[in-house]
Design a protein around this motif. Structure first.
Motif, mmCIF file in Angstrom:
data_model
loop_
_atom_site.group_PDB
_atom_site.id
_atom_site.type_symbol
_atom_site.label_atom_id
_atom_site.label_comp_id
_atom_site.label_asym_id
_atom_site.label_seq_id
_atom_site.Cartn_x
_atom_site.Cartn_y
_atom_site.Cartn_z
ATOM 1 N N LEU A 179 68.963 25.201 -24.874
ATOM 2 C CA LEU A 179 69.716 24.620 -25.841
ATOM 3 C C LEU A 179 70.135 23.309 -25.541
ATOM 4 C CD1 LEU A 179 71.649 25.011 -28.183
ATOM 5 C CD2 LEU A 179 73.378 25.914 -26.931
ATOM 6 N N GLU A 204 75.091 21.565 -31.381
ATOM 7 C CA GLU A 204 74.869 22.854 -30.791
ATOM 8 C C GLU A 204 74.532 23.676 -32.056
ATOM 9 O OE1 GLU A 204 77.124 26.715 -28.644
ATOM 10 O OE2 GLU A 204 77.625 24.450 -27.967
ATOM 11 N N SER A 219 71.337 22.893 -33.418
ATOM 12 C CA SER A 219 70.104 23.353 -32.451
ATOM 13 C C SER A 219 69.896 24.690 -32.181
ATOM 14 C CB SER A 219 70.725 22.649 -31.027
ATOM 15 O OG SER A 219 70.608 21.466 -30.846
ATOM 16 N N ARG A 220 71.005 25.817 -32.569
ATOM 17 C CA ARG A 220 70.807 27.116 -32.358
ATOM 18 C C ARG A 220 70.070 27.332 -33.761
ATOM 19 N NH1 ARG A 220 73.522 29.848 -28.729
ATOM 20 N NH2 ARG A 220 75.160 28.956 -27.612
ATOM 21 N N SER A 238 66.113 32.124 -30.378
ATOM 22 C CA SER A 238 67.646 32.212 -30.488
ATOM 23 C C SER A 238 68.082 33.155 -29.309
ATOM 24 C CB SER A 238 68.079 32.940 -31.631
ATOM 25 O OG SER A 238 67.520 34.163 -31.878
ATOM 26 N N CYS A 249 68.362 30.802 -25.676
ATOM 27 C CA CYS A 249 69.031 29.582 -25.695
ATOM 28 C C CYS A 249 69.749 29.069 -24.207
ATOM 29 C CB CYS A 249 70.308 29.621 -26.723
ATOM 30 S SG CYS A 249 69.950 29.543 -28.326
#
Length: 256
Positions: free
Chosen positions: A101, A120, A123-124, A133, A136
Protein backbone atom coordinates in the motif's frame (compact mmCIF):
# COMPACT_ATOMS: atom_id res chain seq x y z
CA UNK A 1 -2.92 15.72 -31.96
CA UNK A 2 -2.11 12.72 -34.13
CA UNK A 3 0.31 11.07 -31.73
CA UNK A 4 0.93 10.62 -28.01
CA UNK A 5 4.64 9.79 -28.27
CA UNK A 6 7.08 10.90 -30.93
CA UNK A 7 10.77 10.05 -31.08
CA UNK A 8 12.86 11.93 -33.65
CA UNK A 9 16.35 10.83 -34.69
CA UNK A 10 17.24 9.19 -31.36
CA UNK A 11 20.92 8.32 -31.00
CA UNK A 12 22.55 6.78 -27.95
CA UNK A 13 26.04 5.41 -27.33
CA UNK A 14 27.61 3.78 -24.32
CA UNK A 15 31.33 4.34 -24.75
CA UNK A 16 32.18 3.16 -28.25
CA UNK A 17 28.99 1.13 -28.58
CA UNK A 18 26.47 2.95 -30.78
CA UNK A 19 23.26 1.46 -29.35
CA UNK A 20 20.57 3.59 -31.04
CA UNK A 21 21.19 4.80 -34.57
CA UNK A 22 18.72 7.52 -35.44
CA UNK A 23 15.44 5.90 -34.40
CA UNK A 24 12.21 7.61 -35.49
CA UNK A 25 8.91 6.48 -34.03
CA UNK A 26 5.40 7.85 -33.56
CA UNK A 27 2.78 6.27 -31.32
CA UNK A 28 -0.88 7.27 -31.39
CA UNK A 29 -2.99 7.86 -28.33
CA UNK A 30 -4.38 4.55 -27.06
CA UNK A 31 -1.96 2.39 -29.05
CA UNK A 32 -0.34 -0.63 -27.44
CA UNK A 33 3.05 -0.95 -29.10
CA UNK A 34 5.16 -4.04 -28.46
CA UNK A 35 8.89 -3.86 -29.21
CA UNK A 36 10.64 -7.13 -29.98
CA UNK A 37 14.28 -7.80 -30.74
CA UNK A 38 17.32 -9.83 -29.75
CA UNK A 39 19.49 -8.91 -26.77
CA UNK A 40 21.56 -5.85 -27.60
CA UNK A 41 19.12 -4.61 -30.23
CA UNK A 42 18.54 -1.34 -28.33
CA UNK A 43 14.90 -1.94 -27.41
CA UNK A 44 15.25 -1.38 -23.65
CA UNK A 45 17.58 1.59 -24.18
CA UNK A 46 15.00 3.13 -26.54
CA UNK A 47 12.27 2.65 -23.94
CA UNK A 48 14.44 4.29 -21.27
CA UNK A 49 15.14 7.34 -23.45
CA UNK A 50 11.41 8.14 -23.51
CA UNK A 51 11.54 9.32 -19.88
CA UNK A 52 15.27 10.13 -19.77
CA UNK A 53 16.24 7.21 -17.53
CA UNK A 54 18.85 6.95 -20.27
CA UNK A 55 19.51 10.34 -21.80
CA UNK A 56 19.77 10.20 -25.59
CA UNK A 57 22.84 11.81 -27.19
CA UNK A 58 20.84 13.36 -30.01
CA UNK A 59 17.24 13.77 -31.15
CA UNK A 60 14.05 14.81 -29.40
CA UNK A 61 11.31 13.15 -27.38
CA UNK A 62 7.70 14.35 -27.41
CA UNK A 63 5.00 13.09 -25.05
CA UNK A 64 1.51 14.61 -25.34
CA UNK A 65 2.76 17.73 -27.16
CA UNK A 66 5.61 18.34 -24.70
CA UNK A 67 9.00 18.13 -26.44
CA UNK A 68 12.43 17.77 -24.87
CA UNK A 69 15.62 18.08 -26.91
CA UNK A 70 18.22 15.46 -26.03
CA UNK A 71 21.13 17.90 -26.36
CA UNK A 72 19.54 21.02 -24.88
CA UNK A 73 17.22 20.52 -21.95
CA UNK A 74 16.67 21.65 -18.39
CA UNK A 75 16.12 19.60 -15.27
CA UNK A 76 12.57 20.98 -15.01
CA UNK A 77 11.81 19.79 -18.56
CA UNK A 78 12.88 16.25 -17.65
CA UNK A 79 10.74 16.34 -14.50
CA UNK A 80 7.75 17.47 -16.56
CA UNK A 81 8.35 14.73 -19.16
CA UNK A 82 8.57 12.09 -16.42
CA UNK A 83 5.27 13.25 -14.97
CA UNK A 84 3.67 12.31 -18.27
CA UNK A 85 5.09 8.78 -18.16
CA UNK A 86 5.21 5.87 -15.74
CA UNK A 87 7.47 2.85 -15.91
CA UNK A 88 7.04 -0.78 -14.93
CA UNK A 89 10.47 -2.29 -14.36
CA UNK A 90 11.80 -5.77 -15.00
CA UNK A 91 12.73 -6.26 -11.33
CA UNK A 92 9.71 -4.47 -9.79
CA UNK A 93 11.78 -1.69 -8.09
CA UNK A 94 9.55 -1.67 -5.00
CA UNK A 95 10.72 -0.12 -1.74
CA UNK A 96 11.51 -3.13 0.44
CA UNK A 97 10.92 -1.22 3.70
CA UNK A 98 7.42 -0.10 2.69
CA UNK A 99 4.21 -2.11 2.50
CA UNK A 100 2.55 -2.69 -0.86
CA UNK A 101 0.00 0.00 0.00
CA UNK A 102 2.76 2.47 0.93
CA UNK A 103 4.64 1.67 -2.28
CA UNK A 104 1.60 2.49 -4.38
CA UNK A 105 0.78 5.61 -2.34
CA UNK A 106 4.30 7.00 -2.63
CA UNK A 107 3.88 8.71 -6.00
CA UNK A 108 0.57 10.28 -5.08
CA UNK A 109 1.99 11.78 -1.90
CA UNK A 110 5.40 12.89 -3.20
CA UNK A 111 4.63 13.76 -6.84
CA UNK A 112 0.93 14.59 -6.92
CA UNK A 113 0.89 16.09 -3.39
CA UNK A 114 -2.21 14.16 -2.30
CA UNK A 115 -3.24 14.19 1.34
CA UNK A 116 -2.28 10.90 2.94
CA UNK A 117 -5.86 9.75 3.56
CA UNK A 118 -6.86 10.53 -0.06
CA UNK A 119 -3.78 8.74 -1.37
CA UNK A 120 -4.61 5.68 0.72
CA UNK A 121 -8.21 5.55 -0.50
CA UNK A 122 -7.22 5.78 -4.19
CA UNK A 123 -4.36 3.31 -3.71
CA UNK A 124 -6.66 0.72 -2.16
CA UNK A 125 -9.01 1.07 -5.15
CA UNK A 126 -6.16 0.52 -7.62
CA UNK A 127 -4.81 -2.45 -5.67
CA UNK A 128 -8.26 -4.02 -5.76
CA UNK A 129 -8.26 -3.66 -9.56
CA UNK A 130 -5.01 -5.63 -9.83
CA UNK A 131 -6.20 -8.26 -7.35
CA UNK A 132 -4.03 -7.24 -4.42
CA UNK A 133 -6.55 -5.82 -1.95
CA UNK A 134 -5.69 -8.57 0.53
CA UNK A 135 -1.95 -7.88 0.26
CA UNK A 136 -2.00 -4.15 1.08
CA UNK A 137 -0.19 -4.53 4.41
CA UNK A 138 2.37 -7.06 3.20
CA UNK A 139 5.98 -6.13 2.44
CA UNK A 140 7.46 -7.00 -1.00
CA UNK A 141 9.51 -9.87 0.47
CA UNK A 142 6.29 -11.48 1.75
CA UNK A 143 4.57 -11.83 -1.64
CA UNK A 144 5.36 -13.58 -4.93
CA UNK A 145 7.20 -12.02 -7.84
CA UNK A 146 3.97 -11.92 -9.82
CA UNK A 147 2.23 -10.04 -7.03
CA UNK A 148 5.17 -7.64 -6.75
CA UNK A 149 4.96 -6.90 -10.46
CA UNK A 150 1.21 -6.33 -10.22
CA UNK A 151 1.98 -3.85 -7.43
CA UNK A 152 4.45 -2.19 -9.78
CA UNK A 153 1.70 -1.89 -12.39
CA UNK A 154 -0.66 -0.41 -9.79
CA UNK A 155 2.03 2.11 -8.85
CA UNK A 156 2.32 3.16 -12.51
CA UNK A 157 -1.44 3.34 -13.08
CA UNK A 158 -2.16 5.46 -10.04
CA UNK A 159 -0.13 8.37 -11.42
CA UNK A 160 -2.58 8.62 -14.35
CA UNK A 161 0.23 8.97 -16.92
CA UNK A 162 -0.16 9.71 -20.61
CA UNK A 163 1.90 6.62 -21.43
CA UNK A 164 3.07 3.57 -19.48
CA UNK A 165 6.44 2.03 -20.34
CA UNK A 166 6.91 -1.68 -19.62
CA UNK A 167 10.47 -3.03 -19.61
CA UNK A 168 10.39 -6.84 -19.93
CA UNK A 169 7.72 -7.03 -17.20
CA UNK A 170 7.69 -10.84 -17.04
CA UNK A 171 11.32 -11.76 -17.65
CA UNK A 172 12.25 -11.98 -13.94
CA UNK A 173 9.26 -14.18 -13.09
CA UNK A 174 8.97 -17.91 -12.63
CA UNK A 175 7.04 -19.36 -15.60
CA UNK A 176 3.94 -20.16 -13.54
CA UNK A 177 3.62 -16.48 -12.51
CA UNK A 178 3.85 -14.95 -15.99
CA UNK A 179 0.18 -15.43 -16.85
CA UNK A 180 -1.21 -13.42 -13.93
CA UNK A 181 0.99 -10.43 -14.82
CA UNK A 182 0.16 -10.60 -18.53
CA UNK A 183 -3.55 -10.74 -17.68
CA UNK A 184 -3.15 -7.60 -15.57
CA UNK A 185 -1.36 -5.82 -18.44
CA UNK A 186 -4.12 -6.92 -20.84
CA UNK A 187 -6.72 -5.40 -18.50
CA UNK A 188 -4.75 -2.15 -18.41
CA UNK A 189 -4.56 -2.11 -22.22
CA UNK A 190 -8.35 -2.35 -22.42
CA UNK A 191 -8.68 0.96 -20.54
CA UNK A 192 -7.32 2.78 -23.61
CA UNK A 193 -4.08 4.07 -22.11
CA UNK A 194 -1.07 4.38 -24.43
CA UNK A 195 1.48 1.63 -23.73
CA UNK A 196 4.95 0.74 -24.98
CA UNK A 197 5.94 -2.80 -24.00
CA UNK A 198 9.38 -4.34 -24.45
CA UNK A 199 8.85 -8.08 -24.16
CA UNK A 200 9.68 -11.48 -25.61
CA UNK A 201 6.14 -12.79 -25.08
CA UNK A 202 4.99 -13.43 -28.66
CA UNK A 203 1.53 -14.70 -27.68
CA UNK A 204 0.94 -11.51 -25.68
CA UNK A 205 2.07 -9.36 -28.61
CA UNK A 206 -0.28 -11.18 -30.95
CA UNK A 207 -3.26 -10.85 -28.62
CA UNK A 208 -2.85 -7.35 -27.20
CA UNK A 209 -0.61 -5.20 -29.43
CA UNK A 210 -2.01 -2.72 -31.92
CA UNK A 211 1.44 -2.67 -33.54
CA UNK A 212 4.61 -4.72 -33.24
CA UNK A 213 8.05 -3.23 -33.84
CA UNK A 214 11.10 -5.37 -34.51
CA UNK A 215 14.46 -3.82 -33.65
CA UNK A 216 17.96 -5.07 -34.37
CA UNK A 217 21.30 -3.33 -34.35
CA UNK A 218 19.90 -0.08 -32.97
CA UNK A 219 17.36 0.51 -35.73
CA UNK A 220 13.71 -0.31 -36.41
CA UNK A 221 13.90 -3.10 -38.98
CA UNK A 222 10.17 -3.62 -39.47
CA UNK A 223 6.83 -2.73 -37.92
CA UNK A 224 3.19 -3.52 -38.49
CA UNK A 225 0.04 -5.08 -37.03
CA UNK A 226 0.74 -8.35 -35.20
CA UNK A 227 -1.45 -10.23 -37.68
CA UNK A 228 1.03 -9.25 -40.41
CA UNK A 229 4.44 -8.95 -38.77
CA UNK A 230 4.18 -12.08 -36.61
CA UNK A 231 2.68 -14.23 -39.35
CA UNK A 232 4.26 -12.99 -42.56
CA UNK A 233 7.21 -10.67 -41.87
CA UNK A 234 8.84 -9.03 -44.88
CA UNK A 235 12.40 -8.71 -43.63
CA UNK A 236 14.78 -11.67 -43.42
CA UNK A 237 16.12 -10.53 -40.03
CA UNK A 238 12.60 -10.48 -38.59
CA UNK A 239 11.89 -13.96 -39.95
CA UNK A 240 15.10 -15.34 -38.45
CA UNK A 241 14.38 -13.82 -35.04
CA UNK A 242 10.80 -15.08 -34.89
CA UNK A 243 11.80 -18.53 -36.06
CA UNK A 244 14.43 -18.69 -33.32
CA UNK A 245 12.22 -17.65 -30.40
CA UNK A 246 8.83 -19.07 -31.34
CA UNK A 247 7.50 -22.41 -30.22
CA UNK A 248 5.31 -24.48 -32.58
CA UNK A 249 2.29 -23.56 -30.44
CA UNK A 250 2.64 -19.85 -31.14
CA UNK A 251 1.11 -20.02 -34.59
CA UNK A 252 4.26 -19.22 -36.52
CA UNK A 253 4.32 -22.15 -38.93
CA UNK A 254 4.32 -19.76 -41.87
CA UNK A 255 7.52 -18.04 -40.84
CA UNK A 256 10.28 -19.92 -42.55
Amino acid sequence: MEYMVRLDNIHKSFGKNHILKGVNLTIKKGEVVVILGPSGSGKTTLLRTVNFLDSADDGSITVNDFTVNAKKHTKSQIIELRRKTAMVFQNYNLFQNKTILENVMEGLVTVKKFKKEDAERVSREILEKVGLSERCDFYPSQISGGQQQRAGIARALILDPDVILFDEPTSALDPELVGEVLNTIKAVAQTGITMIVVTHEIAFAREVASRVIFMEGGVVVEQGPPSELLVNPKEARTKQFLKRITSPNDGMAEVC
